[in-house]
Design an enzyme around this catalytic site. Sequence first.
Site, PDB file in Angstrom:
ATOM      1  N   HIS A 112      -2.693   7.153  -4.589  1.00  0.00           N
ATOM      2  CA  HIS A 112      -2.827   6.052  -3.630  1.00  0.00           C
ATOM      3  C   HIS A 112      -2.965   4.752  -4.408  1.00  0.00           C
ATOM      4  O   HIS A 112      -3.668   4.692  -5.421  1.00  0.00           O
ATOM      5  CB  HIS A 112      -4.069   6.238  -2.753  1.00  0.00           C
ATOM      6  CG  HIS A 112      -4.528   4.968  -2.093  1.00  0.00           C
ATOM      7  ND1 HIS A 112      -5.651   4.288  -2.503  1.00  0.00           N
ATOM      8  CD2 HIS A 112      -4.000   4.249  -1.075  1.00  0.00           C
ATOM      9  CE1 HIS A 112      -5.804   3.211  -1.749  1.00  0.00           C
ATOM     10  NE2 HIS A 112      -4.820   3.163  -0.892  1.00  0.00           N
ATOM     11  N   SER A 151       2.564   3.126  10.781  1.00  0.00           N
ATOM     12  CA  SER A 151       2.065   2.566   9.524  1.00  0.00           C
ATOM     13  C   SER A 151       0.647   3.031   9.238  1.00  0.00           C
ATOM     14  O   SER A 151       0.288   3.297   8.094  1.00  0.00           O
ATOM     15  CB  SER A 151       2.111   1.031   9.577  1.00  0.00           C
ATOM     16  OG  SER A 151       3.431   0.559   9.623  1.00  0.00           O
ATOM     17  N   ASN A 169      -2.998   0.212  -3.615  1.00  0.00           N
ATOM     18  CA  ASN A 169      -2.772  -0.954  -2.755  1.00  0.00           C
ATOM     19  C   ASN A 169      -3.252  -2.208  -3.455  1.00  0.00           C
ATOM     20  O   ASN A 169      -4.242  -2.180  -4.202  1.00  0.00           O
ATOM     21  CB  ASN A 169      -3.455  -0.784  -1.400  1.00  0.00           C
ATOM     22  CG  ASN A 169      -4.950  -0.965  -1.474  1.00  0.00           C
ATOM     23  OD1 ASN A 169      -5.459  -2.080  -1.386  1.00  0.00           O
ATOM     24  ND2 ASN A 169      -5.675   0.137  -1.651  1.00  0.00           N
ATOM     25  N   TYR A 170      -2.538  -3.301  -3.233  1.00  0.00           N
ATOM     26  CA  TYR A 170      -2.913  -4.601  -3.775  1.00  0.00           C
ATOM     27  C   TYR A 170      -2.655  -5.644  -2.706  1.00  0.00           C
ATOM     28  O   TYR A 170      -1.638  -5.599  -2.021  1.00  0.00           O
ATOM     29  CB  TYR A 170      -2.153  -4.899  -5.079  1.00  0.00           C
ATOM     30  CG  TYR A 170      -2.610  -3.951  -6.161  1.00  0.00           C
ATOM     31  CD1 TYR A 170      -3.798  -4.188  -6.850  1.00  0.00           C
ATOM     32  CD2 TYR A 170      -1.914  -2.773  -6.423  1.00  0.00           C
ATOM     33  CE1 TYR A 170      -4.262  -3.284  -7.791  1.00  0.00           C
ATOM     34  CE2 TYR A 170      -2.374  -1.865  -7.364  1.00  0.00           C
ATOM     35  CZ  TYR A 170      -3.558  -2.135  -8.037  1.00  0.00           C
ATOM     36  OH  TYR A 170      -4.036  -1.234  -8.954  1.00  0.00           O
ATOM     37  N   SER A 219       0.842  -1.189   0.000  1.00  0.00           N
ATOM     38  CA  SER A 219       0.000   0.000   0.000  1.00  0.00           C
ATOM     39  C   SER A 219       0.876   1.238   0.000  1.00  0.00           C
ATOM     40  O   SER A 219       1.937   1.258   0.631  1.00  0.00           O
ATOM     41  CB  SER A 219      -0.910   0.003   1.229  1.00  0.00           C
ATOM     42  OG  SER A 219      -1.833   1.073   1.154  1.00  0.00           O
ATOM     43  N   GLY A 254      -2.919  -0.826  16.720  1.00  0.00           N
ATOM     44  CA  GLY A 254      -2.105  -1.153  15.552  1.00  0.00           C
ATOM     45  C   GLY A 254      -0.834  -0.322  15.519  1.00  0.00           C
ATOM     46  O   GLY A 254      -0.632   0.578  16.335  1.00  0.00           O
ATOM     47  N   ARG A 255       0.020  -0.615  14.554  1.00  0.00           N
ATOM     48  CA  ARG A 255       1.287   0.106  14.437  1.00  0.00           C
ATOM     49  C   ARG A 255       0.996   1.515  13.916  1.00  0.00           C
ATOM     50  O   ARG A 255       0.766   1.725  12.733  1.00  0.00           O
ATOM     51  CB  ARG A 255       2.236  -0.637  13.496  1.00  0.00           C
ATOM     52  CG  ARG A 255       3.656  -0.064  13.495  1.00  0.00           C
ATOM     53  CD  ARG A 255       4.625  -0.952  12.700  1.00  0.00           C
ATOM     54  NE  ARG A 255       5.983  -0.457  12.835  1.00  0.00           N
ATOM     55  CZ  ARG A 255       6.562   0.420  12.021  1.00  0.00           C
ATOM     56  NH1 ARG A 255       5.874   0.907  10.999  1.00  0.00           N
ATOM     57  NH2 ARG A 255       7.802   0.817  12.219  1.00  0.00           N
TER      58      ARG A 255
END
Length: 390
Positions: free
Chosen positions: A192, A353, A194-195, A178, A349-350
Amino acid sequence: MPPPPTAALSSSSSLCLFPLSSYSSPKKTQLGFCPSFPFTRLTNFTPTRRLMTCSAVSIEKETLISHRPHTFLRETDGLDDGSVRSRFQRMIMEVQDSVCGALEAVVGAGKFKEDAWTRPGGGGGISRVLQDGDVFEKAGVNISVVYGVMPPEAYRAAKANVTDQMPGPVPFFAAGISSVLHPKNPFAPTLHFNYRYFETDAPKDAPGAPRQWWFGGGTDLTPSYIFEEDVKHFHSIQKKACDKFDPSFYPRFKKWCDDYFYIKHRDERRGLGGIFFDDLNDYDQEMLLSFATECANSVVPAYVPIVEKRKNTPFTESHKAWQQLRRGRYIEFNLVYDRGTTFGLKTGGRIESILVSLPLTARWEYDHKPEEGSEEWKLLDACMNPKEWI
């Protein structure tokens, strides 16, 4: 108090960051992907199932490492170099390298900062960020491989022919790339993409049950000013990638993109679209792997020529202020509507990121309305009324 997260292992369009579509088929479990913290979202959820808590998904905490490893796969997975897991991981690593290399060439000076991490039971990721440079205000390109366990409710929803037997926790695998790229020049658009790939194993107490798998992803453009030749170039590359596999893909995924990146409280889209798809498993698996690879490899030719053309265009303080207002819209979508982002923020979450998709600067003005017929108005009109660019 907001309701608990609704179901599919998901991600956001922040670099936690893979968009979770609320427009996917309502009859399938949607598993999206958040590199730092996947979670489950079940469509057609019953009231009792909606009470499932965040702790229902088990994922180990990451550990930072000094050098990127050759693979994040568990040893048992790494032995099969021809598996979809292995080939998808190899693809996202190669795309991360190619995109970062192309962007560094655009910048001329400056390198991506890299953080890598692993998890004890397998999996990990690499975050790369280029920040506060001459060309990009912030550019993030992340990959992640995740192993975890999802609750039986998610497994039952994914299988229409589930028996009354309650399956145990279902192991899952997720991998994805991403990226969000925010240029400094207001005439250069934000990008942007993401896959991602998801796969579940058979529950431990239901050996032999078939695996579930699906692909998702997309690439979309968010300019502050419209240059029709740029938008047409971008969309033509998306269409070319889609047409290699199915002529219905581009119109279908272009509309899906327009529908997904919708800021409801503004009644406008975040940008000028592109393609977006999720929960794809109704085609041959090899075909979809090749399709996702083709789309990911199309990012550089779709975007780099545009940013090269616009990065040095002279601009005024007024142009910059408009860009900052549009950045505000970007933030609104990510923090209000992007399910992966909001879930990651609520569940530990992180954070680096999760929030790397946000620009360094943004602006909100009270009751701002561009003058009708102005270049700013034209952009807003296109965001409110999606167009067919090619």
